[in-house]
Design a protein around this motif. Sequence first.
Motif, short mmCIF file in Angstrom:
data_model
loop_
_atom_site.label_atom_id
_atom_site.label_comp_id
_atom_site.label_asym_id
_atom_site.label_seq_id
_atom_site.Cartn_x
_atom_site.Cartn_y
_atom_site.Cartn_z
N GLU A 1 -12.38 -0.89 3.84
CA GLU A 1 -11.63 -1.02 5.26
C GLU A 1 -10.52 -1.48 5.41
N LEU A 2 -10.70 -2.27 5.38
CA LEU A 2 -9.40 -3.63 5.37
C LEU A 2 -7.84 -2.65 4.91
N VAL A 3 -8.43 -2.14 3.53
CA VAL A 3 -7.30 -1.37 3.20
C VAL A 3 -6.96 -0.39 3.85
N GLU A 4 -7.77 0.50 4.41
CA GLU A 4 -7.39 1.38 5.41
C GLU A 4 -7.20 1.82 6.49
N ARG A 5 -7.14 0.02 7.64
CA ARG A 5 -6.47 -0.43 8.09
C ARG A 5 -4.59 -1.07 8.51
N VAL A 6 -5.01 -1.55 6.35
CA VAL A 6 -3.38 -2.34 6.88
C VAL A 6 -2.45 -1.19 6.48
N LEU A 7 -3.01 0.11 6.10
CA LEU A 7 -2.12 0.84 5.12
C LEU A 7 -1.86 1.86 6.31
N LYS A 8 -1.75 1.83 7.17
CA LYS A 8 -1.84 2.03 8.18
C LYS A 8 -0.27 1.63 8.61
N PHE A 9 -0.01 0.66 8.02
CA PHE A 9 1.72 -0.03 9.16
C PHE A 9 2.39 0.56 7.36
N GLN A 10 2.04 0.98 6.45
CA GLN A 10 2.82 1.10 4.94
C GLN A 10 4.36 2.05 5.34
N PHE A 11 4.36 2.37 5.64
CA PHE A 11 5.85 3.35 6.29
C PHE A 11 7.20 2.80 6.92
N THR A 12 6.36 0.91 7.55
CA THR A 12 6.99 0.17 8.45
C THR A 12 8.05 -0.26 7.83
N ASP A 13 8.78 -0.53 8.25
CA ASP A 13 10.19 -1.95 8.20
C ASP A 13 9.38 -3.20 6.84
N GLU A 14 8.74 -3.40 8.24
CA GLU A 14 8.17 -4.70 8.07
C GLU A 14 6.99 -4.81 6.69
N PHE A 15 5.97 -3.53 6.30
CA PHE A 15 5.78 -3.83 5.73
C PHE A 15 6.18 -3.31 4.18
N ILE A 16 7.53 -2.03 4.44
CA ILE A 16 7.99 -2.44 2.69
C ILE A 16 9.29 -4.05 2.63
N LYS A 17 8.91 -4.23 3.51
CA LYS A 17 9.40 -5.85 2.83
C LYS A 17 8.49 -6.70 2.95
N PHE A 18 7.11 -6.37 2.84
CA PHE A 18 6.30 -7.79 2.44
C PHE A 18 5.72 -6.77 0.68
N GLY B 1 -0.83 -9.01 -5.96
CA GLY B 1 -0.04 -8.32 -5.78
C GLY B 1 -0.95 -7.29 -5.02
N GLU B 2 -2.08 -8.45 -4.26
CA GLU B 2 -2.90 -7.67 -3.58
C GLU B 2 -2.32 -6.64 -2.50
N TYR B 3 -2.95 -5.52 -1.82
CA TYR B 3 -2.05 -4.80 -0.60
C TYR B 3 -0.79 -3.31 -1.27
N ALA B 4 -0.28 -4.21 -1.63
CA ALA B 4 1.68 -3.73 -2.06
C ALA B 4 0.65 -2.93 -3.62
N VAL B 5 -0.18 -3.22 -4.83
CA VAL B 5 -0.77 -2.44 -5.55
C VAL B 5 -1.41 -1.12 -4.57
N VAL B 6 -1.67 -0.77 -3.61
CA VAL B 6 -2.75 0.26 -3.05
C VAL B 6 -1.15 1.36 -3.04
N ALA B 7 -0.07 0.48 -2.43
CA ALA B 7 0.99 1.30 -1.89
C ALA B 7 2.10 2.00 -3.31
N GLY B 8 1.64 0.86 -4.58
CA GLY B 8 2.23 1.32 -5.90
C GLY B 8 2.30 0.30 -6.03
N GLY B 9 2.67 -0.32 -5.65
CA GLY B 9 3.18 -2.05 -6.29
C GLY B 9 2.21 -2.55 -7.17
N LEU B 10 3.82 -4.06 -7.80
CA LEU B 10 2.96 -4.35 -9.19
C LEU B 10 1.97 -5.27 -8.54
#
Length: 328
Positions: free
Chosen positions: A218-235, A17-26
């Motif tokens: 730093e990694l989370v901050e850089r990845v979450l710049k893409f949080q609202f893209t269609d590709e991230f939502i698919k991830f 659940g890494e990275y998805a969890v920072v956006a509210g995922g399980l």
Amino acid sequence: MSREVMAFSKGKIYIAGEYAVVAGGLSILFPVEKYVGIRLERADDYYIYSHKYQSGFEKLDLYNQNNLYVIKTITWFNKYLAELGIKEDKFKIEIKSELDSEKNKKYGFGSSAAIIVTLLKALFIYYKLPYSSLVLYKAAVLVQIEISKNTSFGDLACISFGKKILYQRFNLDIIDQFKKLKIIEILNKRWDNLVIKEINLDLDYLLVHTGIEANSYELVERVLKFQFTDEFIKFYNNSDRLVKKLLKGKNLDLISKLNNNLKDLEKLTNVKLFTNEMFEIEKVVLENNGVIKFSGAGGGDCILCFFESQKDLENAKKDVQKLGYNIF
């Protein structure tokens, strides 16, 4: 008269659940059998002795950022005491940690989070204030948001409960409401969307340290710049779907799909989540009929290696050790 207390906490690892969890995922987190211990002894001022960083007690300046997690925790707790009308004491604070190496290299076991949680636990015990695992988690979050909000707070949850858990972060909008409430009200309030559920999930794995220390923030901050893209939502959706399936039990195909989902995230963001060391370990694991997945933010720290049989696990363990990697 001298008065002292001690408290201990385990570290944590992310299973899925890494990275998805920072956006509210399980996400799924397990405790690790590595500990932080903190001893408090009443004193005339604040002193700190962290066995990895100091050779003895040194005076602790609450306005110096060198011991940020300790300072923020004490400062927050003193505000809580003031609300309760309790006079604060000062302490000698002694810290022993197995969550990083003798050379102060972090393993990715939540060492900073464990300092916050364990110190809070010691303070609750010292002042004889009742607390639950949930209250401990909420208190730790209130400390953490003074340092950074760019996190899922999942490490705080796993370390506070000391159990295998399914975790989903609370709705961040609630933080704005905190400013209008007393601490006791915040601790007793229901936090929308928060899920911390103990789970019964048996997974045998090798936990291998890559030898590289990752900078999670730093990694989370850089990845979450893409949080609202269609590709991230698919991830995100793929991650949640796979986490739910993994709750039913070990499945190497699911682990492989979780790992491939993170590789897709790396391609999307162009943030290096997989290192050469990970690929070297993966080659050995694949030769022994296993699969890998990094734990946490990637970019180093630890990877998890899963196998169908104990024999494959033992063979892989020998091969990985020959390469010079540390296994927990």
